[in-house]
Scaffold this active site. Structure first.
Site, PDB file in Angstrom:
ATOM      1  N   LYS A  10      14.678  25.203  26.180  1.00 24.60           N
ATOM      2  CA  LYS A  10      15.532  24.495  25.775  1.00 24.60           C
ATOM      3  C   LYS A  10      15.298  23.751  25.056  1.00 24.60           C
ATOM      4  O   LYS A  10      16.079  23.980  23.838  1.00 24.60           O
ATOM      5  CB  LYS A  10      17.131  24.624  27.004  1.00 24.60           C
ATOM      6  CG  LYS A  10      18.534  24.439  26.471  1.00 24.60           C
ATOM      7  CD  LYS A  10      19.607  24.080  27.385  1.00 24.60           C
ATOM      8  CE  LYS A  10      20.821  23.739  26.219  1.00 24.60           C
ATOM      9  NZ  LYS A  10      21.478  23.668  27.313  1.00 24.60           N
ATOM     10  N   ARG A  61      20.893  26.595  33.675  1.00 20.31           N
ATOM     11  CA  ARG A  61      21.016  27.861  35.201  1.00 20.31           C
ATOM     12  C   ARG A  61      22.141  28.397  34.783  1.00 20.31           C
ATOM     13  O   ARG A  61      22.683  29.550  35.501  1.00 20.31           O
ATOM     14  CB  ARG A  61      21.470  27.155  36.196  1.00 20.31           C
ATOM     15  CG  ARG A  61      22.665  25.601  36.369  1.00 20.31           C
ATOM     16  CD  ARG A  61      22.907  24.956  37.183  1.00 20.31           C
ATOM     17  NE  ARG A  61      23.683  23.986  37.035  1.00 20.31           N
ATOM     18  CZ  ARG A  61      23.516  22.271  36.469  1.00 20.31           C
ATOM     19  NH1 ARG A  61      23.055  22.598  35.679  1.00 20.31           N
ATOM     20  NH2 ARG A  61      24.872  22.046  36.471  1.00 20.31           N
TER      21      ARG A  61
HETATM   22  C1  G6Q Z   1      19.572  23.893  34.903  1.00 20.15           C
HETATM   23  C2  G6Q Z   1      18.872  22.864  34.230  1.00 20.15           C
HETATM   24  C3  G6Q Z   1      17.060  23.065  34.371  1.00 20.15           C
HETATM   25  C4  G6Q Z   1      16.132  23.615  33.060  1.00 20.15           C
HETATM   26  C5  G6Q Z   1      15.026  22.863  33.112  1.00 20.15           C
HETATM   27  C6  G6Q Z   1      14.120  23.393  32.399  1.00 20.15           C
HETATM   28  O1  G6Q Z   1      20.544  23.975  34.164  1.00 20.15           O
HETATM   29  O2  G6Q Z   1      18.775  22.178  33.303  1.00 20.15           O
HETATM   30  O3  G6Q Z   1      16.484  23.615  35.540  1.00 20.15           O
HETATM   31  O4  G6Q Z   1      16.975  24.737  32.800  1.00 20.15           O
HETATM   32  O5  G6Q Z   1      15.096  21.409  33.225  1.00 20.15           O
HETATM   33  O6  G6Q Z   1      14.792  23.104  30.913  1.00 20.15           O
HETATM   34  P1  G6Q Z   1      14.266  23.302  29.301  1.00 20.15           P
HETATM   35  O7  G6Q Z   1      14.037  24.755  29.586  1.00 20.15           O
HETATM   36  O8  G6Q Z   1      14.597  22.743  28.486  1.00 20.15           O
HETATM   37  O9  G6Q Z   1      12.915  23.602  29.066  1.00 20.15           O
END
Ligand code: G6Q
Length: 562
Positions: free
Chosen positions: A221, A283
């Site tokens: 993300k 998540r």
């Molecule tokens: C989930 C969290 C966390 C996130 C990871 C990966 O709700 O925010 O698990 O998905 O830290 O983050 P990126 O997708 O930004 O790499």
């Protein structure tokens, strides 16, 4: 530019007084004292219609919640609490696209990702349905091309292997769903998941792969996550070295991110970047472009069928009366056990090998969402919130940790998840599996008394060891078959259950500040692991000692292994 100050609460749903201060909470505490004395045996004996009365059906899922330590009054009081905590208004705010993630000032609108034209979603007054559909159809086109062999690698060979590189929310959802829907994988592609920055993960995944047939999805993300970026850079180096061609990257890498420019600077053409939005939490992102690896694996039709399953549960949650609302009931039961009985854990046992990753997925969904010690207003809560979630498939778990569930000093509420039909029928295997599924909830609830054992003539010295106290609660979820739709319904059920619990507790289920500190400390430690200078400044004595020892042992490796 927004005229709101950083700390303005304008447009946010109101913060309620602490949950434990309301009369409904106190009524439940008093009721708990009475219920503590009652055994499930007695509750079943007293009410021949109990199983039917405490069961509910929606879509594919039948929920039997009769083996919980509740009676009719418990439910009434829990529903009163839900009203006192303004659950219906909170649900309205959720579905209305309000910025209920207060600490990050974001809307929480993953339901928009799986909606239908008759249920448009607006966020900040703008309908997002067209944006959602546009990314979905780009994903579908891409999936079609890769699956059919039309998309070629840089040497003209078709893609046979897909490696999703992501972590946390960018890994657990597609990894879990890919395993769950393996019977629907129909394009001869092999899909793998790499999350850990431990080189063993990436090296293990790449060991038997040919670069010319491999496609990487860099799924992040933020496109800044250290582990994912390290894995993506190493995968890129592996590909370029294997093909001796820098320009091969654009044929073998795509990205999923909200940060389109960052993905472009990695060398991924913008047409190969699948976007999503800040109103989708990591998540909660499986139904966004984060599910691209899954769509490549099972195809557009199955993926869309999963989305309709999600939507069906979203609509059930949004519209069913609270007393007949599956996520609401499960959420209230969760609050009942965590906050009133002090149960510190919750066990998930799918009787389905295909759901082997489901406990790990739920662990993040639940613990990252509800593992909070302050409420929305920043006040420390004086009641337990989210439990430790753990689990394992049945029957494997029975031979591992079920001993504690049956006879340990603490009791652990459990969810049992099963299916009437198997995708892999093999003799009587499925009946054996499901006999265990039913037997375990029965043993937990009703136990085996000393009197029964004595009547059977069991040696009196063994009676205490062989007694099962029972009265240990569980929910049973049963569906005909693990289809894409049933999976979507199940995941949405748990997503909304987590929301309900968070709403009652008054905490923000959608931020995750608890993952920050460790990340920034790792950044300050990393240079000292590799540096020439002696560490010792800025760390504590224990960390310094560990760094010294690590550096000493690291140096003593033979040079070729360094
Ligand atoms: C989930 C969290 C966390 C996130 C990871 C990966 O709700 O925010 O698990 O998905 O830290 O983050 P990126 O997708 O930004 O790499």
């Amino acid at each position: 530019m927004s005229s709101r100050s950083q700390h303005s609460t304008a447009g946010l749903p109101p913060v309620l007084p602490p949950a434990s201060e309301c009369a409904e909470w106190r009524a439940l505490s008093a009721h708990r004292d009475r219920m503590e004395q009652r055994h499930l045996r007695e509750l079943f004996d007293a009410d021949s219609g109990r199983a039917e009365r405490f069961s509910l059906e929606h879509g594919d899922w039948f929920l039997d919640y009769s083996k919980n330590r509740i009676d009719g009054e418990t439910l009434t009081l829990l529903l009163d609490l839900a009203h006192a905590r303004q659950l219906p208004q909170r649900m309205e705010a959720l579905f209305g696209g309000e910025r209920i993630n207060r600490s990050e000032r974001r809307a929480v609108s993953h339901m928009a990702l799986r909606s239908t034209p008759d249920r448009p979603f607006s966020i900040d007054g703008e309908d997002v349905s067209a944006d959602v559909e546009s990314v979905l159809s780009r994903m579908s086109d891409f999936a079609r091309r890769v699956r059919s062999g039309d998309w070629k690698g840089s040497t003209g060979k078709r893609i046979r292997h897909v490696v999703n590189i992501g972590i946390g929310g960018s890994d657990l959802g597609p990894r879990m769903a890919a395993k769950a829907l393996a019977p629907y994988a129909d394009a001869g592609l092999d899909v793998r998941f790499v999350a850990n920055v431990d080189g063993a993960d990436l090296m293990g995944a790449l060991r038997d792969l040919a670069p010319e047939e491999t496609l990487f999805i860099v799924c992040s993300k933020t496109f800044t996550t250290q582990e994912t970026m390290a894995n993506a850079m190493s995968a890129r180096a592996w590909l370029v070295e294997g093909l001796q061609d820098e320009s091969a990257v654009s044929h073998h890498f795509v990205a999923v991110s909200t940060q389109l420019e960052k993905a472009a600077s990695f060398g991924i053409p913008s047409a190969q970047v699948f976007g999503f939005w800040d109103w989708v939490g990591g998540r909660y992102s499986l139904t966004s472009a984060v599910g691209l690896s899954l769509m490549l694996w099972v195809g557009e039709d199955s993926f869309r069928e999963m989305l309709s399953g999600f939507h069906s549960m979203d609509e059930h949650f949004r519209t069913a009366p609270l007393a007949e609302n599956m996520p609401v009931l499960l959420g209230l039961l969760g609050v009942w056990y965590s906050s009133f009985f002090g149960c510190g854990s919750h066990c998930i046992v799918p009787y389905s090998e295909d759901l082997a990753q489901f406990p790990a997925y739920l662990q993040q969904l639940d613990m990252e969402s509800n593992g909070k010690r302050v409420d929305d207003a920043g006040r420390e809560v004086d009641y337990p919130t989210g439990p430790v979630v753990f689990g394992q498939t049945g029957t494997n778990g029975q031979h591992a940790f079920f001993q504690l569930l049956h006879q340990g000093t603490q009791w652990v509420p459990c969810d049992f998840i099963g299916f009437s039909q198997s995708h892999d029928p093999l003799g009587s295997h499925h009946d054996i599996l499901m006999a265990h599924f039913m037997a375990q909830t029965r043993a937990l609830a009703f136990g085996r008394s000393a009197e029964e054992l004595e009547a059977q003539g069991v040696d009196s010295r063994l009676v205490p060891h062989r007694t099962f106290p029972g009265n240990r609660p569980s929910n049973t979820l049963l569906a005909p078959r693990l289809t894409p739709s049933a999976l979507g319904q199940l995941i949405a059920l748990y997503e909304h259950r987590v929301f309900v619990e968070g709403a009652i507790w008054g905490i923000n289920s959608f931020d995750q500040w608890g993952v920050e500190l460790g990340k920034s400390l790792a950044e300050s430690i990393l240079p000292d692991l590799d540096g020439l200078l002696d560490p010792g400044s800025g760390h504590d004595g224990s960390t310094d000692q560990l760094i010294q020892r690590y550096r000493g042992q690291r140096r003593s490796l033979p040079p070729e292994e360094e």
